[in-house]
Motif scaffolding. Sequence first.
Motif, mmCIF file in Angstrom:
data_model
loop_
_atom_site.group_PDB
_atom_site.id
_atom_site.type_symbol
_atom_site.label_atom_id
_atom_site.label_comp_id
_atom_site.label_asym_id
_atom_site.label_seq_id
_atom_site.Cartn_x
_atom_site.Cartn_y
_atom_site.Cartn_z
ATOM 1 N N GLU A 198 6.952 -25.353 46.306
ATOM 2 C CA GLU A 198 7.521 -26.544 46.946
ATOM 3 C C GLU A 198 7.935 -27.606 45.946
ATOM 4 O O GLU A 198 8.952 -28.263 46.109
ATOM 5 C CB GLU A 198 6.515 -27.135 47.944
ATOM 6 N N LEU A 199 7.137 -27.784 44.902
ATOM 7 C CA LEU A 199 7.409 -28.870 43.952
ATOM 8 C C LEU A 199 8.332 -28.401 42.828
ATOM 9 O O LEU A 199 9.257 -29.105 42.437
ATOM 10 C CB LEU A 199 6.086 -29.372 43.355
ATOM 11 N N LEU A 200 8.059 -27.211 42.302
ATOM 12 C CA LEU A 200 8.841 -26.710 41.164
ATOM 13 C C LEU A 200 9.984 -25.798 41.608
ATOM 14 O O LEU A 200 10.784 -25.360 40.775
ATOM 15 C CB LEU A 200 7.934 -25.954 40.184
ATOM 16 N N ALA A 201 10.058 -25.510 42.909
ATOM 17 C CA ALA A 201 11.114 -24.639 43.450
ATOM 18 C C ALA A 201 11.124 -23.276 42.764
ATOM 19 O O ALA A 201 12.172 -22.683 42.532
ATOM 20 C CB ALA A 201 12.483 -25.317 43.341
ATOM 21 N N ILE A 202 9.938 -22.791 42.422
ATOM 22 C CA ILE A 202 9.805 -21.484 41.785
ATOM 23 C C ILE A 202 9.102 -20.525 42.750
ATOM 24 O O ILE A 202 7.938 -20.739 43.095
ATOM 25 C CB ILE A 202 8.978 -21.576 40.481
ATOM 26 N N PRO A 203 9.801 -19.471 43.191
ATOM 27 C CA PRO A 203 9.156 -18.504 44.067
ATOM 28 C C PRO A 203 8.166 -17.661 43.280
ATOM 29 O O PRO A 203 8.433 -17.294 42.131
ATOM 30 C CB PRO A 203 10.321 -17.635 44.557
ATOM 31 N N VAL A 204 7.017 -17.378 43.866
ATOM 32 C CA VAL A 204 6.017 -16.579 43.150
ATOM 33 C C VAL A 204 5.459 -15.492 44.048
ATOM 34 O O VAL A 204 5.473 -15.603 45.278
ATOM 35 C CB VAL A 204 4.834 -17.441 42.649
ATOM 36 N N TYR A 205 4.985 -14.432 43.424
ATOM 37 C CA TYR A 205 4.198 -13.426 44.126
ATOM 38 C C TYR A 205 2.736 -13.699 43.836
ATOM 39 O O TYR A 205 2.336 -13.795 42.673
ATOM 40 C CB TYR A 205 4.566 -12.020 43.658
ATOM 41 N N ASP A 206 1.949 -13.831 44.903
ATOM 42 C CA ASP A 206 0.513 -13.966 44.715
ATOM 43 C C ASP A 206 -0.136 -12.605 44.887
ATOM 44 O O ASP A 206 0.310 -11.800 45.710
ATOM 45 C CB ASP A 206 -0.098 -14.993 45.675
ATOM 46 N N GLY A 207 -1.138 -12.354 44.101
ATOM 47 C CA GLY A 207 -1.800 -11.054 44.190
ATOM 48 C C GLY A 207 -2.995 -10.989 43.264
ATOM 49 O O GLY A 207 -3.385 -11.989 42.640
ATOM 50 N N GLN A 208 -3.537 -9.786 43.190
ATOM 51 C CA GLN A 208 -4.772 -9.569 42.426
ATOM 52 C C GLN A 208 -4.420 -8.939 41.083
ATOM 53 O O GLN A 208 -3.551 -8.067 41.010
ATOM 54 C CB GLN A 208 -5.645 -8.610 43.241
ATOM 55 N N LYS A 209 -5.095 -9.361 40.032
ATOM 56 C CA LYS A 209 -4.880 -8.751 38.719
ATOM 57 C C LYS A 209 -5.589 -7.397 38.657
ATOM 58 O O LYS A 209 -6.640 -7.227 39.281
ATOM 59 C CB LYS A 209 -5.448 -9.676 37.621
ATOM 60 N N THR A 210 -5.051 -6.485 37.866
ATOM 61 C CA THR A 210 -5.768 -5.228 37.628
ATOM 62 C C THR A 210 -6.931 -5.529 36.675
ATOM 63 O O THR A 210 -6.893 -6.542 35.960
ATOM 64 C CB THR A 210 -4.848 -4.176 36.998
ATOM 65 N N PRO A 211 -7.952 -4.670 36.628
ATOM 66 C CA PRO A 211 -9.130 -4.952 35.789
ATOM 67 C C PRO A 211 -8.773 -5.273 34.335
ATOM 68 O O PRO A 211 -9.368 -6.166 33.735
ATOM 69 C CB PRO A 211 -9.946 -3.660 35.891
ATOM 70 N N SER A 212 -7.785 -4.606 33.756
ATOM 71 C CA SER A 212 -7.471 -4.836 32.338
ATOM 72 C C SER A 212 -6.859 -6.220 32.100
ATOM 73 O O SER A 212 -6.842 -6.699 30.970
ATOM 74 C CB SER A 212 -6.524 -3.757 31.819
ATOM 75 N N GLU A 213 -6.338 -6.830 33.149
ATOM 76 C CA GLU A 213 -5.697 -8.136 32.993
ATOM 77 C C GLU A 213 -6.563 -9.276 33.522
ATOM 78 O O GLU A 213 -6.113 -10.425 33.601
ATOM 79 C CB GLU A 213 -4.340 -8.149 33.714
ATOM 80 N N ARG A 214 -7.811 -8.966 33.854
ATOM 81 C CA ARG A 214 -8.719 -10.001 34.355
ATOM 82 C C ARG A 214 -9.086 -11.014 33.280
ATOM 83 O O ARG A 214 -9.137 -10.677 32.113
ATOM 84 C CB ARG A 214 -10.029 -9.355 34.823
ATOM 85 N N PHE A 215 -9.424 -12.198 33.746
ATOM 86 C CA PHE A 215 -10.004 -13.249 32.902
ATOM 87 C C PHE A 215 -11.321 -12.729 32.319
ATOM 88 O O PHE A 215 -12.088 -12.057 33.018
ATOM 89 C CB PHE A 215 -10.264 -14.472 33.779
ATOM 90 N N ALA A 216 -11.559 -13.051 31.049
ATOM 91 C CA ALA A 216 -12.747 -12.556 30.366
ATOM 92 C C ALA A 216 -14.022 -13.111 30.998
ATOM 93 O O ALA A 216 -14.370 -14.274 30.782
ATOM 94 C CB ALA A 216 -12.690 -12.923 28.883
#
Lengths: 478, 478
Positions: B182-200
């Motif tokens: 809404e503010l930045l007018a940037i469309p995004v996909y929300d979803g879950q990260k795969t295990p290898s891309e998770r936050f440490a």
Amino acid sequence: MTTQQNDFSKWYIETIQKADLMDYTPVRGCIAFKPDGYEIWEHIQEEMDRRFKETGHRNAYFPMLIPESFFQKEKDHIEGFSPELPWVTEAAGEKLEERLALRPTSETMIGHLYSNWIKSYRDLPVLINQWANVFRWEKKTLPFIRTSEFLWQEGHTAHVDEEDARKETMQMLTIYKEVVEELLAIPVYDGQKTPSERFAGAVDTFSIEAMMKNGKAVQAGTSHYLGTKFAEAFDIKYLNKANQHEHVHTTSWGTSTRLIGSVIMVHGDEQGLILPPRIAPTQVVLIPVGPWKKNPEIIEKLDDIFAALKKNGIRVRLDDSDQSPGFKFNEWELKGVPIRIELGPRDLEKNQVLLKARDEDEKQSIDLNDIVSAIEVELTTMQSRLFEKARTFRDENAHTTIDTLQELQQHINSSKENGTIPGWILAGWCGDDACEEKVKEETKYTSRNIPFNPPTTKTTCICCGNEAKQTVWFAQAY
Amino acid sequence: MTTQQNDFSKWYIETIQKADLMDYTPVRGCIAFKPDGYEIWEHIQEEMDRRFKETGHRNAYFPMLIPESFFQKEKDHIEGFSPELPWVTEAAGEKLEERLALRPTSETMIGHLYSNWIKSYRDLPVLINQWANVFRWEKKTLPFIRTSEFLWQEGHTAHVDEEDARKETMQMLTIYKEVVEELLAIPVYDGQKTPSERFAGAVDTFSIEAMMKNGKAVQAGTSHYLGTKFAEAFDIKYLNKANQHEHVHTTSWGTSTRLIGSVIMVHGDEQGLILPPRIAPTQVVLIPVGPWKKNPEIIEKLDDIFAALKKNGIRVRLDDSDQSPGFKFNEWELKGVPIRIELGPRDLEKNQVLLKARDEDEKQSIDLNDIVSAIEVELTTMQSRLFEKARTFRDENAHTTIDTLQELQQHINSSKENGTIPGWILAGWCGDDACEEKVKEETKYTSRNIPFNPPTTKTTCICCGNEAKQTVWFAQAY
């Protein structure tokens, strides 16, 4: 609980911890600002930021790490700050070629960048402010007042000439005075620092000084005219209208989270915090009293009041926990909430509530139909009342009839004997650093500032007795 | 000027420098945020902060320096972050006994403190956010997108159980999606990260992912469910209603100044920046045209328009400098100002102005009597239009029919030959880390997230061809 009278420092620490404003951390001199402490800062930020923008300033953000070589460029600056700097020496597993200081202030980094940004008189003035964390690794620390890491704003401006830069320096000092007096209800004296108390690298430093309840002074904000010193060190030049290169004249000015500590030490009492309404995270707390659980109307009515106050922009809390009213009264007093509203079955019958202002002894009966406006009036009244109380206290403890070092020593000794506060003194000063130094050595009193509007004017130096060139506030300071 | 097509990275750097958003500094990977760049961040902050508070969160501030021993307590966390940490090893002239890291994120410091702050179920949930600078000493940096020091907010919450903590994790991801769209007018996909891309150190990481104009992905915000991992590492326990000690369940979530870079890369064009109206430092620029200096009515009328717009809360500038209109048009386009208003003698005769929206080719004639409402409408329309344009672009370049590694390689090669953007692909994944790793090695495509609402569902793994357990966005990423 420790009393202010017995041990002010201990009272301060206990009070801010019980009021849940901060916590200590395992990193030396670094505190955690808990939500109630941080929100006071947010209210200060909001008001300052609004005034900075109104006067044409814009915010920016500069790197926190400053190369060691930058500090070397202005000799007074490095001399002043080098004893307190923390250094990053390694990163990502490698030793750095040059040490990087955690900024104690940003004149050097900003000076370096302004030398690229400023080319012509058309680029001037540059009016930039930064909200940031800064570091000064000090030996003795005190939460909010003096911490290894603290939060602040630092303004950095560049101008075509001295006149314009000095105008800016004064404008910002005035803004500081207004915000501290109007928002924090803390009366201050604005004035010029003596040379020995100047900011490291400044031509002239101006400050606002506030008196705490133990009589000590806190420097609540400073504004510096830096002349062309940083412009010369960092080669910040512009092409003037006659097509000649000239150095810019710069200023810097700052206020910090020590203002949070000042508010506590100016307004607090033996029951804990007293927060001026404009910065209180909670302005009004609603407390049901009497056998309220058997009478659902009580909570319904308090819910209505809550909604009405919230709608009017008042920061309100309803405490419907299981604790006793007495326990709640005590807890919310400790937190310095300006207004407490009590409602019990008997009050409901009379269509009224009881209003207790944190700083007054008597409760008021308020008609339920007038509650929002009555609270709005009381918040405004209390804000002024706290300022007046603080001013009266300061004026009573700011002495203007002590004219020699001997009198000052006697005054300090008799204060100690009587258990009273020695406070500040207004005294003459010949202009010699040595006299200032001697006053400090013998009494721990340091010059605070040369007030623009002193209550009276002095003719002889407090130390040497020669002709006074300045009338100066002296005090023990944080 | 470099074009987006020829060298996107170079276009990006040139564009943000010419638009005066940032400057490089002598400290590796650290940039200065100039006022026009920083103001974009201020608008983001304001909107995020409002939504955090609406959902019951409060701000606090924690120390920037974190003792080395804290990092050791959660093994995934130290493994993930230790390669990127800068260290303070000396302060005030002395070597420290223990190295202090410049925070890359604050789970450890906050975990330590929460273990003191949380005692009972009555203390939960703890809902705290921090606005702060953080450090990650990365090898390859890119202004705003990946810098050694950056600004962000990090939320840290503690809950009685998994259900409550997961609800929080999702709530914050939704807020991020809404603000970014809404503010930045940037469309995004929300979803879950795969295990290898998770936050440490996370049990589950969720993200919003945005497509830049070169087809690369930017992770625009993340929200983590940390389970009891940090609670166990830092001994954060509470007494439940049955009077038993339990570990809290924690979350953390963050967005950063990389959002500024994303806005530029999503909306910018060959003429420079295009800023969505809601975050543009200047929303409307007024430019006198034709022989306006001979006709004082022109500037008077523009002054009136300026005052009227300002009164209505619109961020407006009047450019009455001596440059030619063509020069000014170019300069303000470069800065991405959403609307330009032109007024010359002929327009004045017709009681009109010309309105040029930054992202459209045609100018509109606007009746002077309707100017405020016409501009308000155009700002709103443009905000939606930019979002729709970005969504169309993303959907055209998010491919859903590439199902094998071979097809992906062919697609990448033919994109290269045709000078088109390879973009993202939606592909099946068997759930094996090795398959993800192979896709990355052979194509530089990494998994972005497992979208909650994929455009379609995949049945076979893009790498091994076995049954797909997940449908995943793959892309080259910043």
